[in-house]
Design a protein around this motif. Structure first.
Motif, PDB file in Angstrom:
ATOM      1  N   ARG A 171     -25.035  -8.557 -51.029  1.00 51.30           N
ATOM      2  CA  ARG A 171     -23.989  -9.047 -51.927  1.00 51.30           C
ATOM      3  C   ARG A 171     -24.210  -8.525 -53.344  1.00 51.30           C
ATOM      4  O   ARG A 171     -25.332  -8.183 -53.733  1.00 51.30           O
ATOM      5  CB  ARG A 171     -23.972 -10.579 -51.944  1.00 51.30           C
ATOM      6  CG  ARG A 171     -25.242 -11.217 -52.460  1.00 51.30           C
ATOM      7  CD  ARG A 171     -25.012 -12.712 -52.718  1.00 51.30           C
ATOM      8  NE  ARG A 171     -24.589 -13.394 -51.518  1.00 51.30           N
ATOM      9  CZ  ARG A 171     -25.405 -14.111 -50.735  1.00 51.30           C
ATOM     10  NH1 ARG A 171     -26.691 -14.216 -51.067  1.00 51.30           N
ATOM     11  NH2 ARG A 171     -24.958 -14.723 -49.675  1.00 51.30           N
ATOM     12  N   THR A 186     -18.779  -7.530 -52.003  1.00 49.33           N
ATOM     13  CA  THR A 186     -19.094  -6.108 -51.855  1.00 49.33           C
ATOM     14  C   THR A 186     -18.148  -5.192 -52.629  1.00 49.33           C
ATOM     15  O   THR A 186     -18.184  -3.976 -52.422  1.00 49.33           O
ATOM     16  CB  THR A 186     -19.043  -5.701 -50.367  1.00 49.33           C
ATOM     17  OG1 THR A 186     -17.726  -5.952 -49.865  1.00 49.33           O
ATOM     18  CG2 THR A 186     -20.063  -6.465 -49.553  1.00 49.33           C
ATOM     19  N   ARG A 202     -15.495  -0.382 -53.050  1.00 48.02           N
ATOM     20  CA  ARG A 202     -16.254  -1.295 -52.202  1.00 48.02           C
ATOM     21  C   ARG A 202     -17.488  -0.575 -51.687  1.00 48.02           C
ATOM     22  O   ARG A 202     -17.470   0.644 -51.486  1.00 48.02           O
ATOM     23  CB  ARG A 202     -15.417  -1.800 -51.029  1.00 48.02           C
ATOM     24  CG  ARG A 202     -14.422  -2.875 -51.406  1.00 48.02           C
ATOM     25  CD  ARG A 202     -13.801  -3.529 -50.170  1.00 48.02           C
ATOM     26  NE  ARG A 202     -12.920  -4.620 -50.533  1.00 48.02           N
ATOM     27  CZ  ARG A 202     -13.324  -5.871 -50.744  1.00 48.02           C
ATOM     28  NH1 ARG A 202     -14.626  -6.170 -50.620  1.00 48.02           N
ATOM     29  NH2 ARG A 202     -12.481  -6.808 -51.078  1.00 48.02           N
TER      30      ARG A 202
END
Length: 415
Positions: free
Chosen positions: A391, A244, A379
């Protein structure tokens, strides 16, 4: 002598005038009377009564504004099949309208739920695909749903656009209007980090970011240090960090102090504050500055100059010029870290034309600090629900910014 006779004009109305041939001696009639007899009597037209005639079928009639009777007349001649077809078309139009209304309602509910669970400042755009929607709602399953979220905060940067398309979405709830949550099947999406946003958010020091190659980002601009705007340049390599995150490896960081010196943060021999070739030429061309450099033991020892050669150069301009102008001495002088030397000899920077306050500012500007100021790492924000996964599949640098491809499944909203 004759006695005159009186001619009498008295005659009965029924009697006519004698013929001219029979009475040649009789006076002729008045011509004006004959013309009057030929003329029409003007009272004839006034007293003449036109007889009634049958109305003409093509004569104009006023329009009939009674729509009801016209509508009845219009549809009265249609066949039963045509009437049924019209009824079906009208019914389909109402069903399509109801389907679009239900679609807008479902998109609004999903948008508001995503805004609440993801803590967004603005509601995302939700687009549900497939037609008709009511049959999908009755089946509790949506063929395709696309979600677009603009301006998502992620650490130090803002994600300009996050879009995802989910298929085989399951609807939770009961009834046509009872939607309590959704759960996605397979999902594909992408994230765009715009260079325009990076320049605005991280470019407070007037640093701009541009793409270079598939995974390189160049940072160019100015950086304020101790009251001076130093030219900065750095190259960042973009990599995927786990499932991530995105990391940036900052390399070739350099601050130019005009054309006098270059600062590279770090502790290696090639890092620190170093004189430029142009600055060294100025120093060696001036005898006074050259002698001041040779009077500093640290410079002489690092340059590898014997003490005897230093003594000779200090007493002879020719020897001094030969020593300081030699390629070996110039190279050694350019490789020296002036920060270490200037800590013991603060006047050195001023003699070289540098502001002594830069020494303190640059000494505190470490490599991690500078790299952090230029870092593009981020992130993905926390996704709603505890189900499913997302993902990062691929990261690439484009002209507009950094693009990240996503994949996932089983995400739940509203549970």
């Amino acid at each position: 002598m004759r006695t005159p006779h009186r001619i009498s004009n008295d005659r009965a109305p029924s009697e006519g005038w004698p013929d001219d041939a029979a009475s040649p001696s009789r006076s002729r009639s008045n011509p004006y009377d004959e013309l009057a007899a030929l003329a029409d009597n003007p009272l004839d037209d006034f007293l003449y009564e036109v007889p009634d005639e049958a109305p003409d079928e093509d004569a104009w009639l006023p329009p009939n504004h009674r729509r009801g009777s016209r509508r009845r007349n219009r549809f009265a001649g249609l066949s039963v099949a045509v009437k049924a077809l019209v009824a079906v078309v009208v019914l389909c139009a109402f069903l399509a309208l109801a389907d679009r209304w239900a679609l807008l309602y479902a998109e609004h509910r999903a948008s508001q739920q995503l805004k609440k669970e993801m803590k967004l400042t603005a509601a995302p755009e939700v687009e549900i695909g497939g037609f008709p929607f009511l049959t999908q709602l009755a089946d509790r399953r949506i063929d395709e749903m696309k979600v677009t979220v603009p301006d998502v905060a992620a650490s130090r940067v803002t994600l300009a656009k996050v879009s995802a398309t989910a298929r085989n979405v399951r609807i939770e709830g009961s009834g046509l209007t009872g939607i309590s949550g959704i759960e996605t099947g397979a999902m594909n999406g992408e994230v765009l980090v715009s260079f325009a946003d990076l320049n605005r958010e991280l470019g407070a020091s007037q640093v701009t970011f541009t793409g270079h190659g598939r995974d390189q980002v160049l940072a160019r601009g100015t950086l304020p240090v101790a009251g001076h705007d130093l030219k900065v340049r750095a190259d960042a390599t973009i990599r995927r960090l786990g499932a991530t995150g995105i990391s940036t490896d900052i390399g070739d960081m350099r601050l130019d102090v005009g054309d006098l010196a270059t600062y590279r943060p770090g502790t290696d021999a090639s890092e620190g504050l170093h004189l430029t070739a142009k600055s060294v030429d100025r120093i060696t061309a001036e005898t006074d500055k050259a002698r001041r450099l040779l009077s500093i033991p640290a410079i002489v020892h690092r340059a590898g100059v014997p003490d005897s050669a230093v003594d000779t150069a200090l007493h002879s301009d020719k020897k001094l010029s030969d020593l300081t102008g030699s390629p070996r001495f110039v190279k050694s002088l350019m490789s020296m870290n002036l920060i270490d030397i200037a800590l013991d000899h603060p006047w050195l920077l001023q003699k070289l034309g540098l502001d002594p306050s830069l020494l303190k500012g640059l000494s505190h500007l470490t490599r991690p600090q500078l790299a952090d100021r230029l870092s593009l790492a981020f992130r993905l924000p926390k996704l709603p629900g505890d189900h499913g996964y997302v993902r990062l599949r691929d990261v690439s640098v484009e002209k507009a910014g950094i693009r990240v491809d996503l994949s996932g499944s089983g995400l739940a909203v509203g549970h």
